[in-house]
Each structure stands twice: as structure tokens, then as C-alpha cells.
Design an enzyme around this catalytic site. Structure first.
Site, PDB file in Angstrom:
ATOM      1  N   HIS A  19      31.556  18.238  -2.169  1.00  0.00           N
ATOM      2  CA  HIS A  19      31.798  17.980  -3.610  1.00  0.00           C
ATOM      3  C   HIS A  19      31.146  16.625  -3.953  1.00  0.00           C
ATOM      4  CE1 HIS A  19      33.370  18.470  -7.467  1.00  0.00           C
ATOM      5  NE2 HIS A  19      34.673  18.301  -7.261  1.00  0.00           N
TER       6      HIS A  19
ATOM      7  N   ASP B 256      43.768  14.930  -1.582  1.00  0.00           N
ATOM      8  CA  ASP B 256      43.373  16.102  -2.368  1.00  0.00           C
ATOM      9  C   ASP B 256      44.425  17.183  -2.111  1.00  0.00           C
ATOM     10  OD1 ASP B 256      41.905  18.000  -3.796  1.00  0.00           O
ATOM     11  OD2 ASP B 256      40.369  18.268  -2.260  1.00  0.00           O
TER      12      ASP B 256
END
Ligand code: CP
Ligand code: NVA
Length: 328
Positions: A151, A243
């Protein structure tokens, strides 16, 4: 009827100006050198400042961004779409459900067609190999808007946010607590590229794949260390970040993960052992009470809203760079 101009007779791309830089892609953080990454971060600050003071910055007039989403998104969609309009360009939004991508048109064919009509492509998909296949057949730059493995736009924004709050990240210590997922892999590449220390604490069985993360540059060994105890990873850290425990595409593992990750919830205790001015980040969406205590994400050390907004500013700099090269 007069014949077509020579330049159009053999399908020469009409959107690439003479002398344009060669097509580059941003499929993982390690695709850019330290120098290029530093340029983009500095350029993002310049572009953000212009935007905040209502100074028009329209380098991408007539250019079109295609956004392809095979997974859900809020921040990535809004930040790329708003950002492209702010640069003077426009946007086409495609999903698996409303395009031929969902009806098994080969990715290579989709890449050839989409990159004839648009100038830059952002893709959110599953395997990294899919975005690589698209890029291999694209005439225009392709940006990774999240894959199972990486990402990079998010970590670019995270580092920009760190610098805004605390200055250079070189030599600083970042603690990753949680899943060894796409975000963690990208932090590894970022640590290697920019020269900061990364401490990674994951439950057993959910470790980062250092080999995968280091594929572009050969080694992430110098910049990262693993810890079985998340408290130890956080001790003295300048940034604590986490996360979700279950990333998109892994929902079937939800229950098993909830048990495995119970000791990896970022807590007030973890923040207390970090450096006194440590920041907390989370790429969002977050689950309060699961991977992070509400008191941490909503507390004074959290910079998650700046982090989300900065996606837009860094991606504007990234798109400008991929289409026009350095502007200084
Ligand atoms: N952080 C992030 O990429 O958010 P979205 O899934 O909402 O795009
Ligand atoms: N690791 C998460 C990030 C979401 C922005 C996922 O892949 O779902």
C-alpha cells in the site's frame, strides 16, 4: 478524404508529448529511489501549501485518471478523485461490478484499452501480480492503490505526516504492532529506502514476508527488527502504528485472527512506554477496541486525520511526477 496525419497512422499514443519522460509506474514503495521519494514529499508540501492558500495549480489540464477498484475504498477513492480535479484533470471510476473486468476480460486487454484513453491509472486489487500484469501492458503510468502485498501511497502519506509533525524521519524509530500485511511490507520498504529503524511485532504465524518486501532492492535486513512482545517494540519509539487485524480479502479468517491478535491491541500502556512525544497512526478504517483502544486513536498523540488528508496531497505530487517529471 485527407489521410490521417502520419503520427496517428500507426497508433502512436497521442497523449504523450515529445520529450516526455519514459513511462514509470508506482507499484511498490521501492520503485522509487530515496531521492525521488524525497522529491515527492517536498513537492507534496508545496502543492498542499498552494491548495490551502487557494492558489490554483493546474498542471494536468485535459489529463484523465482511471481508477479501478476491485476492493472497497473511502479514502483512496476520495483522495485520488478530488486530487486529480484539483490538478485540473478529470477522473473515470471503474469497479469490477460495473466493467468488463468482472466478466473475465483479460487484464492485458483491459490495460491496453484503458491506457489508450486515459493518461494515468490507479488500481486497487488483490494479488500484486495482477497490477504488474496491467502495468506491463499499459502505455501510461500505473499506481498501486492497495494490493494484498503493498500500500505504497498510504506509507507515503504516513511519512509525510510524520515529517509535518516531527521533522525528518531518517534515524527515527517506527513500531509496527499487528498484522504482517500490505502496510507492514510497505513500511519495510520505506525503512530501507529512507533510512529509519522499523520494529515489527506480530503474532506468530502473521509475520511479515521480508523476502517479498525486499524484492526490489535486495535487502531490508539493515533497517528492521522483529519483536515477539509488542511492548518491547514500542519502547522508546517515535511512532507507533497499526492496522486492522483482518485485511480485505481475508474475511474468512476473522474469528481466528481475533483470538491470535488479542495481545496486539495498541494500548495506552504501549503509548506510555514509547518516546514522550511519540505519534500514533492508523491508515483507517479502524476498529476501536479491536486493534487499537479508543483512548489512543482519539487521544492527543493520534494524527490519523492529518494522515488521511495527506493521502490527497502526496498523491497529487505523485501523479504530477509520473506524468511530468520533476518540476523544480
Ligand atoms: N487507508 C485506505 O486506503 O483507506 P480506504 O480503504 O478507505 O481507501
Ligand atoms: N490492510 C488493510 C488496509 C486497508 C486500507 C487492507 O488491506 O484491508
Amino acid at each position: 478524404m485527407s489521410p490521417l496525419p502520419t503520427s496517428l497512422q500507426h497508433g502512436v499514443p497521442s497523449t504523450l508529448p515529445k520529450g516526455a519522460p519514459p513511462v514509470r509506474h508506482y507499484l511498490q514503495f521501492a520503485d522509487f529511489s530515496r531521492e525521488e521519494t524525497t522529491y515527492i514529499l517536498e513537492r507534496a508540501a508545496f502543492i498542499k501549501q498552494k491548495f490551502k492558500t487557494f492558489v490554483r495549480h493546474h498542471p494536468l489540464v485535459d489529463r484523465t485518471l482511471a481508477m479501478i477498484f476491485e476492493k472497497a475504498s473511502t479514502r483512496t477513492r476520495v483522495s485520488f478523485e478530488a486530487g486529480m480535479y484539483q490538478l485540473g484533470g478529470s477522473v473515470v471510476h471503474l469497479t469490477t461490478g460495473d466493467s468488463q473486468l468482472g466478466r473475465a476480460e483479460p487484464i492485458e486487454d483491459s490495460a491496453k484499452v484503458i491506457s489508450r484513453m486515459t493518461d494515468i491509472v490507479m488500481i486497487r486489487t488483490f494479488e500484486q501480480t495482477k497490477i504488474e500484469a496491467f502495468a506491463a501492458h499499459s502505455r501510461v503510468p500505473v499506481i498501486n492503490g492497495l494490493t494484498n502485498e503493498f500500500h505504497p501511497c498510504q506509507i507515503l502519506a504516513d511519512i509525510f505526516t510524520f515529517i509535518e509533525h516531527r521533522g525528518p524521519i531518517e534515524g527515527k524509530t517506527v513500531a509496527w504492532v499487528g498484522d504482517g500485511n500490505n502496510m507492514a511490507n510497505t513500511w519495510l520498504q520505506a525503512a530501507e529506502t529512507l533510512g529509519f529503524n522499523l520494529r515489527v511485532s506480530t503474532p506468530r504465524g502473521y509475520e511479515v514476508d521480508a523476502k517479498l518486501a525486499s524484492s526490489a532492492h535486495g535487502s531490508c535486513g539493515s533497517s528492521y527488527k522483529t519483536y515477539s512482545d509488542p511492548m518491547e517494540a514500542c519502547a522508546g519509539a517515535d511512532l507507533v502504528t497499526t492496522d486492522v487485524w483482518t485485511s480485505m480479502g481475508f474475511e474468512a479468517e476473522n474469528e481466528v485472527r481475533r483470538e491470535a491478535f488479542a495481545a496486539w491491541r495498541v494500548s495506552r500502556e504501549m503509548m506510555a512506554v514509547a518516546a514522550p512525544n511519540a505519534l500514533f497512526m492508523h491508515c483507517l478504517p479502524a476498529h476501536r477496541g479491536e486493534e487499537v483502544e479508543a483512548e489512543v486513536i482519539d487521544g492527543p498523540q493520534s494524527v490519523v486525520w492529518d494522515e488521511a488528508e495527506n493521502r490527497m496531497h502526496v498523491q497529487k505530487a505523485l501523479m504530477e511526477y509520473l506524468l511530468l517529471g520533476r518540476q523544480d
